[in-house]
Every structure is written in C-alpha cells, then in structure tokens.
Design a protein around this motif. Sequence first.
Motif, PDB file in Angstrom:
ATOM      1  N   LEU A  12       0.836  -1.203   0.000  1.00  0.00           N
ATOM      2  CA  LEU A  12       0.000   0.000   0.000  1.00  0.00           C
ATOM      3  C   LEU A  12       0.874   1.258   0.000  1.00  0.00           C
ATOM      4  O   LEU A  12       0.569   2.236  -0.683  1.00  0.00           O
ATOM      5  CB  LEU A  12      -0.932  -0.010   1.221  1.00  0.00           C
ATOM      6  CG  LEU A  12      -2.023   1.066   1.229  1.00  0.00           C
ATOM      7  CD1 LEU A  12      -2.890   0.973  -0.035  1.00  0.00           C
ATOM      8  CD2 LEU A  12      -2.895   0.930   2.476  1.00  0.00           C
ATOM      9  N   LEU A  51       1.922   2.096  -3.342  1.00  0.00           N
ATOM     10  CA  LEU A  51       0.847   2.657  -4.162  1.00  0.00           C
ATOM     11  C   LEU A  51       0.460   4.057  -3.703  1.00  0.00           C
ATOM     12  O   LEU A  51      -0.221   4.780  -4.421  1.00  0.00           O
ATOM     13  CB  LEU A  51      -0.380   1.732  -4.115  1.00  0.00           C
ATOM     14  CG  LEU A  51      -0.201   0.405  -4.852  1.00  0.00           C
ATOM     15  CD1 LEU A  51      -1.352  -0.548  -4.547  1.00  0.00           C
ATOM     16  CD2 LEU A  51      -0.091   0.650  -6.356  1.00  0.00           C
ATOM     17  N   TYR A  54       6.653  -1.023  -7.509  1.00  0.00           N
ATOM     18  CA  TYR A  54       5.420  -1.812  -7.541  1.00  0.00           C
ATOM     19  C   TYR A  54       5.220  -2.473  -8.891  1.00  0.00           C
ATOM     20  O   TYR A  54       5.505  -1.876  -9.929  1.00  0.00           O
ATOM     21  CB  TYR A  54       4.213  -0.912  -7.244  1.00  0.00           C
ATOM     22  CG  TYR A  54       2.919  -1.688  -7.202  1.00  0.00           C
ATOM     23  CD1 TYR A  54       2.523  -2.330  -6.041  1.00  0.00           C
ATOM     24  CD2 TYR A  54       2.133  -1.804  -8.345  1.00  0.00           C
ATOM     25  CE1 TYR A  54       1.350  -3.082  -6.015  1.00  0.00           C
ATOM     26  CE2 TYR A  54       0.959  -2.546  -8.326  1.00  0.00           C
ATOM     27  CZ  TYR A  54       0.576  -3.176  -7.156  1.00  0.00           C
ATOM     28  OH  TYR A  54      -0.577  -3.913  -7.133  1.00  0.00           O
ATOM     29  N   PRO A 107       2.139  -4.922 -10.792  1.00  0.00           N
ATOM     30  CA  PRO A 107       0.827  -5.569 -10.617  1.00  0.00           C
ATOM     31  C   PRO A 107       0.942  -7.071 -10.364  1.00  0.00           C
ATOM     32  O   PRO A 107       0.080  -7.654  -9.694  1.00  0.00           O
ATOM     33  CB  PRO A 107       0.112  -5.259 -11.942  1.00  0.00           C
ATOM     34  CG  PRO A 107       0.702  -3.953 -12.376  1.00  0.00           C
ATOM     35  CD  PRO A 107       2.166  -4.032 -11.978  1.00  0.00           C
ATOM     36  N   ILE A 140       0.527  -8.724  -6.778  1.00  0.00           N
ATOM     37  CA  ILE A 140      -0.747  -9.160  -6.202  1.00  0.00           C
ATOM     38  C   ILE A 140      -1.044 -10.614  -6.585  1.00  0.00           C
ATOM     39  O   ILE A 140      -1.588 -11.384  -5.792  1.00  0.00           O
ATOM     40  CB  ILE A 140      -1.908  -8.238  -6.673  1.00  0.00           C
ATOM     41  CG1 ILE A 140      -1.619  -6.777  -6.304  1.00  0.00           C
ATOM     42  CG2 ILE A 140      -3.244  -8.691  -6.071  1.00  0.00           C
ATOM     43  CD1 ILE A 140      -1.707  -6.469  -4.840  1.00  0.00           C
ATOM     44  N   PHE A 181       0.884   1.674 -14.269  1.00  0.00           N
ATOM     45  CA  PHE A 181      -0.323   0.902 -13.933  1.00  0.00           C
ATOM     46  C   PHE A 181      -1.309   1.908 -13.363  1.00  0.00           C
ATOM     47  O   PHE A 181      -0.938   3.045 -13.054  1.00  0.00           O
ATOM     48  CB  PHE A 181       0.006  -0.177 -12.893  1.00  0.00           C
ATOM     49  CG  PHE A 181       0.821   0.352 -11.735  1.00  0.00           C
ATOM     50  CD1 PHE A 181       0.206   1.004 -10.666  1.00  0.00           C
ATOM     51  CD2 PHE A 181       2.213   0.232 -11.725  1.00  0.00           C
ATOM     52  CE1 PHE A 181       0.958   1.524  -9.615  1.00  0.00           C
ATOM     53  CE2 PHE A 181       2.971   0.752 -10.672  1.00  0.00           C
ATOM     54  CZ  PHE A 181       2.345   1.387  -9.619  1.00  0.00           C
ATOM     55  N   VAL A 240      -3.218   3.316 -10.472  1.00  0.00           N
ATOM     56  CA  VAL A 240      -2.999   3.247  -9.030  1.00  0.00           C
ATOM     57  C   VAL A 240      -4.271   2.825  -8.290  1.00  0.00           C
ATOM     58  O   VAL A 240      -4.223   1.949  -7.408  1.00  0.00           O
ATOM     59  CB  VAL A 240      -2.476   4.604  -8.503  1.00  0.00           C
ATOM     60  CG1 VAL A 240      -2.410   4.581  -6.990  1.00  0.00           C
ATOM     61  CG2 VAL A 240      -1.112   4.924  -9.107  1.00  0.00           C
ATOM     62  N   GLU A 264      -5.075  -0.844  -8.689  1.00  0.00           N
ATOM     63  CA  GLU A 264      -4.169  -1.699  -7.914  1.00  0.00           C
ATOM     64  C   GLU A 264      -4.493  -1.629  -6.420  1.00  0.00           C
ATOM     65  O   GLU A 264      -4.395  -2.627  -5.714  1.00  0.00           O
ATOM     66  CB  GLU A 264      -2.712  -1.318  -8.187  1.00  0.00           C
ATOM     67  CG  GLU A 264      -2.263  -1.588  -9.621  1.00  0.00           C
ATOM     68  CD  GLU A 264      -2.456  -3.048 -10.042  1.00  0.00           C
ATOM     69  OE1 GLU A 264      -2.129  -3.945  -9.240  1.00  0.00           O
ATOM     70  OE2 GLU A 264      -2.952  -3.277 -11.166  1.00  0.00           O
ATOM     71  N   LYS A 265      -4.889  -0.461  -5.956  1.00  0.00           N
ATOM     72  CA  LYS A 265      -5.285  -0.349  -4.542  1.00  0.00           C
ATOM     73  C   LYS A 265      -6.495  -1.246  -4.258  1.00  0.00           C
ATOM     74  O   LYS A 265      -6.569  -1.902  -3.214  1.00  0.00           O
ATOM     75  CB  LYS A 265      -5.608   1.102  -4.187  1.00  0.00           C
ATOM     76  CG  LYS A 265      -4.370   1.963  -3.965  1.00  0.00           C
ATOM     77  CD  LYS A 265      -4.750   3.351  -3.465  1.00  0.00           C
ATOM     78  CE  LYS A 265      -3.517   4.221  -3.277  1.00  0.00           C
ATOM     79  NZ  LYS A 265      -3.853   5.603  -2.872  1.00  0.00           N
TER      80      LYS A 265
END
Lengths: 295, 295
Positions: free
Chosen positions: A204, A207, A216, A218, A221, B283, B285, B288-289
């Motif tokens: 977090l 982000l 970061y 993707p 995840i 990406f 944001v 992704e959050k």
Amino acid sequence: MAKKKSEPAPTTAQALDAISFADALAVGPGFRLDELDPRATPAFPGAKTDGQAALAAGVDEISQLQERLYAQARAGASTQRLLLVVQGMDTSGKGGIMRHVVGLMDPQGVQITAFKAPTAQEKEHPFLWRIRRALPTPGYIGVFDRSQYEDVLIVRVRNLVPASTWSRRYNQINAFEKSAAKEGITTVKVMLHISKEEQCARLLERLDRPDKYWKYNPGDIDERARWEDYQVAYQAALEKTSTEIAPWYVVPADRKWYARLAVQRLVLEHLRVMNPQWPPADFDVETEKARLANS
Amino acid sequence: MAKKKSEPAPTTAQALDAISFADALAVGPGFRLDELDPRATPAFPGAKTDGQAALAAGVDEISQLQERLYAQARAGASTQRLLLVVQGMDTSGKGGIMRHVVGLMDPQGVQITAFKAPTAQEKEHPFLWRIRRALPTPGYIGVFDRSQYEDVLIVRVRNLVPASTWSRRYNQINAFEKSAAKEGITTVKVMLHISKEEQCARLLERLDRPDKYWKYNPGDIDERARWEDYQVAYQAALEKTSTEIAPWYVVPADRKWYARLAVQRLVLEHLRVMNPQWPPADFDVETEKARLANS
C-alpha cells in the motif's frame, strides 16, 4: 596458524554455538515457519533505537574482518570467501538489506548479484549454471538477492517445471553448497520472514507514494494470492536444505530495523569464525625501507 | 518533462558553471599540473573536521539522486548513467575513494571495475575493448579504479607500445567518450594529485604496519623512480582529453579528507545536472489499490 589459512574454516551450526544470533535464528530439526512470529526480535532484547545503534556499532568490526579476508586472498594466502544468500517474499526487505547492511561494507570487496527470471541464455543451462558463475571469488563477500532457491520456490508454486524436476533440486542444491564449501565458501542463507498483513501495508505504501511506484508491479498481487503455497514451499526448502555446512537462518522481518541488525550480526558472527588473518610480507621489509629512503 | 527524460542531460563545463567544486577543479586551457599545490583545498575553506562533516552531510542528497537515476532506468524512462573515472599515482588514495565515497552510495546501483594489467585475453583486443565492456548500464553509477588512461600513462612511460601507437590513443579516447555520452553516459574524470613527499610517507606507512604490508609491492619503488615521467604523461593526458563532454578534474590529494569530499561533490554536482526523475506509474494506481484491498 599460517598453515591453517589455506583451509576454509568450518562453518557449522556447532561452531557457532556460542554465538547468539546464529544460535537463535538457525533452522534445526522440527523447525516450523508458521510458528515463528514475524514481529519477534530473537537474541535482541532492545528497542528500535538500540537496534539502530547496534547496527552502527557493528560496522567497524565487519570492516576490519572484511579487509583481512580481502588481504589474505590478494596475497594468495587463502581461498576463504563468504556468500550471503537473501530470500524472502516481495517487500520482505531484501533491497533494504542491500542498502543498509551490505552498503556498510567496503564496496571493493563486495559482489552483489540480483537474480531475476532466467534469461533465454540461462534457460539453456541447468538451473545452477548461473549461480555457479556468480559465486564470490576468494577474498570477497558475495551477496545473492534471490538465488538458486527461486528454483524450488516460484518454480514449484507456479509449476514451471514438472514436480519430478523440482523435487530433485533440493539434493542438487545441497551437493552444490557442499562443493562450494570445499572451495572455501562460507554460505550464510537468510530468509526474511514477514507476515501477510505487513506485506499488505508495504504494498500500500508503494501505491501511496509516487517515489515508490517504480517498486510496484501488478504481478505482486498475483504472487500474494499464492501466499500459503509460498509458505509451504519455503517450509520445504528450509527443512530439506538447512545443512551442517550451510544452515538456513530465518529472520523475523516485520520490523525492518531488527532484520537489518540480525543479518549484519549473522555475517559478523560467520566472519569471526572464518577468522581471516593479515598476510605476512612477501618481501623483505628492511630492504624495501632502504630502497624507499633512496628513492 | 517526461519527453526530455530519454535524452541524456548535457554535462559540460558550461552547465556546471554555477557549481563550485566542478568549477574550481576542472582542467581548462593552460592548466599546468606542476602549478597545483597537492595540499590545497579549492572550493572548501573549512578544516578537516568541517570536511568530514560535509562529506557526511552530502550522503542523503546523493542517495536520493542515485535512487531516482536507478528508478527511471528500471522503468525504461531513461538511459542516463554516470561514470566516475579515478586515476592517480600509487598511494594517491584511489582505494580510499572507493571505500569512503563510493561506499556511501547504495551498492545495488554501483558497478565498480578495478583495471589491472591487461590479461592475455584483453591483450588480443584493442585497448578500449575491456573498457567498453565495463561501462555502466542505464541507471547505474559506474566507477573505474584506473581506466583507459593507463594506456597513455604507464604504457607511455614504460614504452609498452610504440610512440606512434600511444600517441593516437588520445583522440581515440576522446571519440570513445563522445560516443559514450551519446548513449547517456555522463563521465566524471578525476585525477588524485599527490606530492612525491606524500607518496614517500604513505609507502613508509605500508612498510611500518603489518596490516598494510599486503598493499605494498616492491614494484611501487620502480614506478616511483619514474615520477617525473609520469607527471609529464599526466600533463599530456589532461591537456589532450579534457573535453567539453568529459572534462578532467584534478583533485589535490595530499589531504585525504579533502580529496574524498571533492570527489563526492563532483559526483553530486553532476547528478544534480542530470536531474533524474521518479518515473510515473505504468499501472492504474486506484485499480491496484482495489486489488490489494481484496487480496
């Protein structure tokens, strides 16, 4: 003592018995990753500021041992070298170890290798091929940011090769590390152990801060969704490859300051056991002083 | 701004006009090495303790600029990188620069190469072959401990190749550095300038202290006997290869604390001109959050 220097010092769990961090963090029989609290601070009763002070206080001794290690190899008096292997889930703090622990050593004596997904060329070779090429040369401290263990971690979790292939790799790694030890390499294997909740907080932050976006991905995840599978794969690797000659150390890593101190101390304690020595002069000191005086 | 990032920032003596160390130490027309006092401290009026404090104070800014440089390259947003070339007579403090200046940077973003006498394989190639292979990749700070300049220094002094060969190398080096600049490499060339008397004191220390023996080589006295020839060779190299795109900086180095500060500031000032930027997110944001929240 001079005669002993060409033989690598033994680095076994036994030899480190008297030493607190190695003793407290080594993976022994019956070790269970899921029983280790990622916020614990084994072998260190102090608070964060104490830990930061202890980290700074360790720099001089490491620095001198590192220089001795380098010097004795340069003089051809020893093949000793140290390999620090750093593994851990995304955001577990591998980069911070490089920056804040390895960064306190003399860069002339350090060889860092960050292992990414294998390249096309690397894929044409057995999985240990690129690892062997990156082993530290005598006198150096080698550091692996990820390592051969990816080949029994992501590769196992993602089924990138058949189970019959990855299941053979534990023994292959053990044989490889045994042979490295015979060449003078003391291997220190560290797993940075974070909780799933702490990973969430750290992702977090990446982000939330534009200066962290670049860290970061993707895909992080997607890997996070397989958290339990990774824990199982780590447990297997720790059980099968924590050997006398190259034990694993699991470092609770939810507290960054503790993880950094622990890794520094693990390196320091192993360097002490290696006990590198200043090489003797390979010239006549008085003759050279006279030559200098006349120059 | 985003569009500009893929082009290397210009790093010329002009662009650095406003900057004190680069300004004070750059080799310009009419520069005479034998007129520069090796104990001087240009651009820094303070004493040793002030200099040490200034060195420590520079770490954070370099660290942030270095991380930006690394981040923008990782994101594919720039090919910028910096190359620090360090030259100097034996004992001039090259190792100390590596340890105490380069050692303050993040080791993950540093690539150090120490050039020794060429190997058999290297001798089969043109003299710039091994140099090209060691150039830093985008995002990195490359550091050369000795360099292509050995091929117009010891090679010239020792007549290791005919004069017709080494005399062509100045232009070859200039063309090489120009082409490197086009690829995004900002080159910072530093000569550590010590006096013959200071070298004597430092060699004597190596002969007086058993922990320094390993740094001493009887050949050092043979090179010392050619001191004047080396000064002539350095003067020629400085005159012929201090260009707009890759100027030389001569750092008085009898005071180690000053030399370390000066080299750090030269790197810092060039990084400021390069002005690396955090790359934008590639990406979404908020998406992704949301994925993280559901993970």
